[in-house]
Scaffold this motif. Structure first.
Motif, short mmCIF file in Angstrom:
data_model
loop_
_atom_site.label_atom_id
_atom_site.label_comp_id
_atom_site.label_asym_id
_atom_site.label_seq_id
_atom_site.Cartn_x
_atom_site.Cartn_y
_atom_site.Cartn_z
N SER A 3 44.96 -19.48 -14.74
CA SER A 3 45.94 -18.63 -14.07
C SER A 3 45.61 -17.17 -14.36
CB SER A 3 47.33 -18.98 -14.57
OG SER A 3 47.66 -20.30 -14.21
N LEU A 360 50.15 -26.08 -17.57
CA LEU A 360 50.31 -26.39 -16.16
C LEU A 360 49.69 -27.75 -15.87
CD1 LEU A 360 49.41 -22.97 -14.48
CD2 LEU A 360 51.69 -23.98 -14.70
N ASN A 362 47.36 -28.37 -13.99
CA ASN A 362 45.90 -28.25 -13.90
C ASN A 362 45.25 -28.05 -15.26
OD1 ASN A 362 46.36 -25.57 -14.58
ND2 ASN A 362 46.05 -24.81 -12.50
N CYS A 465 58.09 -18.34 -5.86
CA CYS A 465 56.65 -18.09 -5.69
C CYS A 465 56.32 -16.64 -6.04
CB CYS A 465 56.23 -18.38 -4.26
SG CYS A 465 55.87 -20.09 -3.92
N GLN A 468 56.01 -16.49 -9.81
CA GLN A 468 54.97 -17.27 -10.48
C GLN A 468 53.57 -16.82 -10.11
OE1 GLN A 468 56.40 -21.22 -11.16
NE2 GLN A 468 54.34 -22.05 -11.35
N PRO A 472 52.34 -16.68 -14.46
CA PRO A 472 52.46 -18.14 -14.44
C PRO A 472 53.62 -18.67 -15.28
CG PRO A 472 50.17 -17.48 -14.74
CD PRO A 472 50.99 -16.23 -14.85
N THR A 493 55.40 -26.61 -10.02
CA THR A 493 54.23 -27.32 -10.51
C THR A 493 52.97 -26.68 -9.92
OG1 THR A 493 54.42 -28.89 -8.66
CG2 THR A 493 55.45 -29.51 -10.76
N ASP A 494 51.85 -26.84 -10.65
CA ASP A 494 50.60 -26.23 -10.19
C ASP A 494 49.42 -27.06 -10.68
OD1 ASP A 494 48.68 -24.60 -9.16
OD2 ASP A 494 48.95 -22.99 -10.62
N PRO A 495 48.90 -27.97 -9.81
CA PRO A 495 49.40 -28.35 -8.49
C PRO A 495 50.52 -29.39 -8.61
CG PRO A 495 47.40 -29.54 -8.97
CD PRO A 495 47.64 -28.65 -10.16
N LEU A 498 53.02 -24.89 -6.34
CA LEU A 498 52.76 -23.49 -6.01
C LEU A 498 51.94 -23.37 -4.73
CD1 LEU A 498 53.09 -20.54 -6.85
CD2 LEU A 498 50.98 -20.76 -8.18
N LYS A 499 50.85 -24.11 -4.65
CA LYS A 499 49.99 -24.03 -3.47
C LYS A 499 50.71 -24.55 -2.23
CE LYS A 499 45.49 -25.49 -1.70
NZ LYS A 499 44.24 -26.25 -1.99
#
Length: 546
Positions: A3, A360, A362, A465, A468, A472, A493-495, A498-499
């Motif tokens: 991040s 996160l 990820n 969003c 974040q 993060p 969550t990421d992923p 967020l995406k």
């Protein structure tokens, strides 16, 4: 990929080389769908964090953040789609020019940090080699001789005993009280200097930048002419510099191809171009103008919570946090972790570093966010008049970075317009001005659901969003006083959260997303810890309306 402003890793402490740190600095996600004004606030946050890390002696993390700032500004933001679109982005262009000038200033700091970091890394490598040689020649088993500390989080380098949020919350509170009070004293001295007409150099010597310069000027071996020569050369070659494709999400082109034997290069500084900006425009490093925000359409009733049908919104609404981005009441008792000499000189944030407390999805670590337990109940008392009328109320959670942890120390109630389902901030420039003047970071937001359950609606998800992508670790606190549970602390969550929310193209204020698991609890478990005794102030900007 890491991040944008969180530490890249966690583990045992070990110095790292400049080449390694520069690679870590470029290992982050850039999403061109995020508006330029958000990225400009993010860039400002990177520099603010770097100042604190450097002041606390974390040279490696300060270097990483300053290099990342240069990479973000010169490679990505210079080619952001907003600059080629039809929107009026005069303020953003002006802020981008200011950010590029800041990169020039930061290059000198990077130049001074480089030999210090490499010297520490070379000494560490030498000691490890000597240790390996001794262990190999002794009767120690090969397995034991291979247990050498691995390079990891630059923020933890050189720290003998990193702290843990769960076990060291009492020490965290005492650190926060001491450091927040000290920073308040520094700000007051700077303000007094401005009132007395002191020049810029004298004001800087009063605190943050003075700390940088006093520390860095002790470094030896600097070549003062090298930086100026390099800047002149890259300006001459600017027109031949490859342009980054801002419409893709591919990893960024490296600013420098670094290897152990290569000549290290800093990011190129572009030639400043004249801007067609009206004299009436307000100068701000990354502050979006409140007048650019559009008024939301008439709202339908807020949808009921459904775990199988999450929510979302096409555009980020103009609610708090679409951006991005200190008093000691008594002398605290000395904690057990302090040695006698540390007790004599007081609590020094540079002597401690809190380890990241969660990750996160990820795998990227998240720094701890310390939350005052009384903040929620106090916010509900402030919001009570609106809650009785079935109107939402929102507030912004502000704080600061201390010893690699984030402390919420200010509850800001902005000017706002409320309905039963929404709460829109008014005069956002006042929010940014206040945070900048108090040297505060935006760490999240809090709002009420007067009659709804405790969940993140689609509008809430899109609003968050904005927080974040800037930080993060940013959190969203939802208070539902008439429901059970009556509150929660959340993050995307990421992923996939967020995406998924950023790429959402659906229209309408409230609608479901195809993805599930868009947000998660940040408190139980998570990176947020309530710290008993942590003090905070409340600033209500709505009072100015009367």
């Amino acid at each position: 990929m890491a991040s944008l402003s969180s530490p890249p890793a966690t583990g045992a402490s070990a110095p790292q080389s400049v080449e390694k740190i520069s690679r870590l600095a470029q290992d982050y996600k850039f999403n061109p769908l995020v508006p330029l004004r958000y990225w400009l606030r993010t860039a400002a946050t990177l520099v603010r964090e770097a100042r604190i890390y450097l002041r606390e002696g974390h040279d490696e993390q300060a270097y990483l953040l300053l290099f990342r700032h240069a990479q973000l500004v010169l490679v990505h933001l210079a080619g952001h789609p907003d600059l080629t679109g039809e929107k009026d982005v005069r303020d953003e262009r002006k802020a981008l020019v200011a950010a590029e000038k800041e990169v020039k200033q930061n290059l000198e700091i990077l130049e001074k940090l480089k030999p210090r970091i490499n010297k520490r890394y070379e000494r560490y490598t030498q000691l490890m080699h000597e240790r390996q040689s001794r262990l190999t020649s002794s009767t120690v088993s090969p397995a034991a001789s291979s247990q050498l500390p691995a390079p990891s989080d630059p923020a933890l380098s050189g720290v003998a005993e990193p702290l843990e949020a769960g076990k060291d919350s009492e020490l965290a509170v005492k650190l926060a009280r001491t450091e927040i009070s000290r920073r308040a004293t520094v700000r007051n001295a700077m303000r007094q200097g401005r009132a007395n007409g002191e020049d810029e150099g004298s004001r800087r010597a009063a605190g943050i930048w003075g700390d940088w310069e006093e520390s860095l000027h002790r470094n030896e071996g600097r070549e003062p002419d090298d930086l100026s020569r390099r800047i002149q050369e890259v300006r001459l070659n600017l027109d031949n510099r490859p342009q980054a494709d801002a419409r893709t999400t591919k990893p960024a082109t490296r600013l420098s191809e670094v290897s152990p034997t290569s000549t290290y290069k800093y990011p190129t500084v572009p030639r400043q171009k004249p801007l067609d900006i009206s004299p009436s425009s307000v100068v701000g490093i990354s502050r979006p103008e409140a007048g650019t925000l559009t008024k939301p359409p008439t709202l339908p009733p807020k949808e009921a919570f459904s775990k199988s049908q999450p929510s979302g919104l096409e555009e980020l609404p103009p609610r708090p946090g679409k951006i991005s981005s200190d008093s000691l009441s008594a002398t605290p008792a000395v904690p057990d972790k302090l040695k006698p000499d540390e007790a004599n000189r007081g609590l020094d944030p540079s002597s401690f570093t809190f380890k990241p407390s969660a990750y996160l999805e990820n795998g990227t670590p998240l720094r701890t966010v310390f939350l005052p337990p009384q903040l929620r109940s106090h916010f509900l008392s402030v919001a009570a008049p609106n809650t009785q009328k079935n109107l939402e109320t929102c507030g912004i959670l502000c704080g600061t970075l201390i010893s690699n942890a984030l402390f919420i120390s200010r509850l800001l109630i902005p000017e706002q317009i409320s309905t039963s389902d929404t709460c829109e901030t008014v005069n956002e420039s006042a929010i940014f001005d206040y945070c900048d003047s108090e040297d505060l970071m935006v760490l999240g937001w809090i709002h009420t659901h007067p009659t709804q359950t405790c969940f993140m609606s689609s509008r809430d998800l899109h609003t968050h969003c904005g927080y974040q992508v800037m930080l993060p670790e940013s959190i969203a606190i939802v208070c539902a006083p008439s429901q059970t549970p009556n509150w929660g602390v959340f993050r995307l969550t990421d992923p996939p959260g967020l995406k998924s929310v950023l790429s959402c193209t659906q229209t309408g204020l409230f609608h479901p997303h195809a993805e599930t698991n868009l947000y998660t609890d940040a408190l139980r478990p998570g990176h947020v810890f309530e710290a008993n005794g942590l003090e905070f102030e409340t600033v209500d900007q709505r009072v100015k309306q009367s």
